[in-house]
Design an enzyme around this catalytic site. Structure first.
Site, short mmCIF file in Angstrom:
data_model
loop_
_atom_site.label_atom_id
_atom_site.label_comp_id
_atom_site.label_asym_id
_atom_site.label_seq_id
_atom_site.Cartn_x
_atom_site.Cartn_y
_atom_site.Cartn_z
N ARG A 1 -1.73 47.92 64.48
CA ARG A 1 -2.18 49.23 64.97
C ARG A 1 -1.51 50.39 64.24
O ARG A 1 -1.99 51.51 64.28
CB ARG A 1 -1.89 49.38 66.47
N GLU B 1 11.61 55.69 67.46
CA GLU B 1 12.26 56.76 68.22
C GLU B 1 12.89 57.69 67.20
O GLU B 1 13.81 57.30 66.49
CB GLU B 1 13.32 56.14 69.14
N ASP C 1 13.90 73.48 67.52
CA ASP C 1 13.17 72.66 66.54
C ASP C 1 12.32 73.58 65.69
O ASP C 1 11.67 74.48 66.21
CB ASP C 1 12.25 71.64 67.23
N ASN C 2 12.32 73.34 64.38
CA ASN C 2 11.54 74.15 63.44
C ASN C 2 10.68 73.24 62.57
O ASN C 2 11.02 72.08 62.36
CB ASN C 2 12.47 74.97 62.54
N ARG D 1 13.69 75.66 48.75
CA ARG D 1 14.20 76.51 49.82
C ARG D 1 15.71 76.28 49.91
O ARG D 1 16.17 75.17 50.03
CB ARG D 1 13.54 76.16 51.16
N LYS E 1 22.14 70.83 61.22
CA LYS E 1 20.70 70.55 61.14
C LYS E 1 20.47 69.06 61.03
O LYS E 1 21.22 68.36 60.34
CB LYS E 1 20.07 71.25 59.93
N HIS F 1 22.39 74.30 53.07
CA HIS F 1 21.30 73.34 53.05
C HIS F 1 20.13 73.88 52.23
O HIS F 1 19.81 75.07 52.29
CB HIS F 1 20.83 73.06 54.48
N TYR G 1 13.00 70.20 61.39
CA TYR G 1 14.44 70.14 61.56
C TYR G 1 14.88 70.68 62.91
O TYR G 1 14.30 71.60 63.45
CB TYR G 1 15.19 70.83 60.43
N LYS H 1 13.93 86.35 48.12
CA LYS H 1 15.28 86.31 48.68
C LYS H 1 16.09 85.15 48.09
O LYS H 1 17.25 85.33 47.72
CB LYS H 1 15.15 86.17 50.20
N ASP H 2 15.48 83.95 47.99
CA ASP H 2 16.21 82.79 47.49
C ASP H 2 16.45 82.83 45.99
O ASP H 2 17.26 82.07 45.47
CB ASP H 2 15.47 81.49 47.84
#
Length: 189
Positions: A23, A28, A47-48, A58, A71, A118, A131, A168-169
């Site tokens: 199936r 989890e 949570d994002n 990023r 994170k 990160h 994350y 920005k980054d």
């Protein structure tokens, strides 16, 4: 869950137990009790999810105390190279990084503790990235270092000419010129 230690203490890769049959599969993705026992005694509060295309980089992002964040990251669709950099002054691993490929096939998760910056690069045509954070987002406490700091020596597995960055980054300071870093002696949990 299977915990894979990395060369930097407290930065770990988590592999879930996957149950497959004709199936499909089940696993989890998070269990607070088991996480606290095996990884870190912290509680996730937010949570994002982000969606990005090939070549997007990023990072490197972090939040300063009192809003420092751990994170727990994973990929739902696609593939990324996920990177954590130790930015704790005085740490024996200061400036070192751990990079891990997270994909929808390997179902791995990556835990980035407080005191680390990160970032990730998108290796697939498209990625859905999720994350958990153990502190709320606070824009006034944002910090960042340059994704392309030559001293860090990170191979993003993306040709430089194909890298896509936010405005920005694209203009953060390199680690040695960062205006704020964590102190290794500071208690972060």
């Amino acid at each position: 869950m299977n915990i894979i230690k990395t060369e930097i203490e407290s930065v770990v890769i988590i592999e879930p137990r996957l149950f497959k049959d004709d199936r499909g599969y089940f696993f989890e993705s998070f269990n607070q009790k088991e996480f606290e026992e095996k990884v870190c005694d912290t509680t996730f509060v937010q949570d994002n999810e982000s969606k990005s295309s090939y070549g997007v980089i990023r990072g490197f992002h972090f939040q300063k105390p009192p809003f420092a964040q751990s994170k727990l990251v994973r990929v739902v669709r696609g593939a990324v190279l996920d990177v954590a950099v130790d930015i704790r002054k005085g740490s024996p691993t200061f400036g070192k990084h751990v990079a891990v490929e997270l994909t929808e096939e390997n179902h791995r998760q990556f835990f980035i503790p407080r005191g680390f910056a990160h970032g990730f690069s998108v290796l697939s045509d498209e990625v859905i990235f999720q994350y958990k954070c153990d502190n709320f987002y606070a824009p006034q406490y944002e910090g960042a270092i340059a994704w392309n700091d030559p001293v860090l020596g990170i191979d993003w597995e993306i040709p430089r000419e194909k890298a896509i960055l936010s405005e920005k980054d694209s203009c953060h300071s390199v680690l040695r010129d960062a205006d704020w870093l964590f102190d290794y002696q500071e208690k972060l949990y």
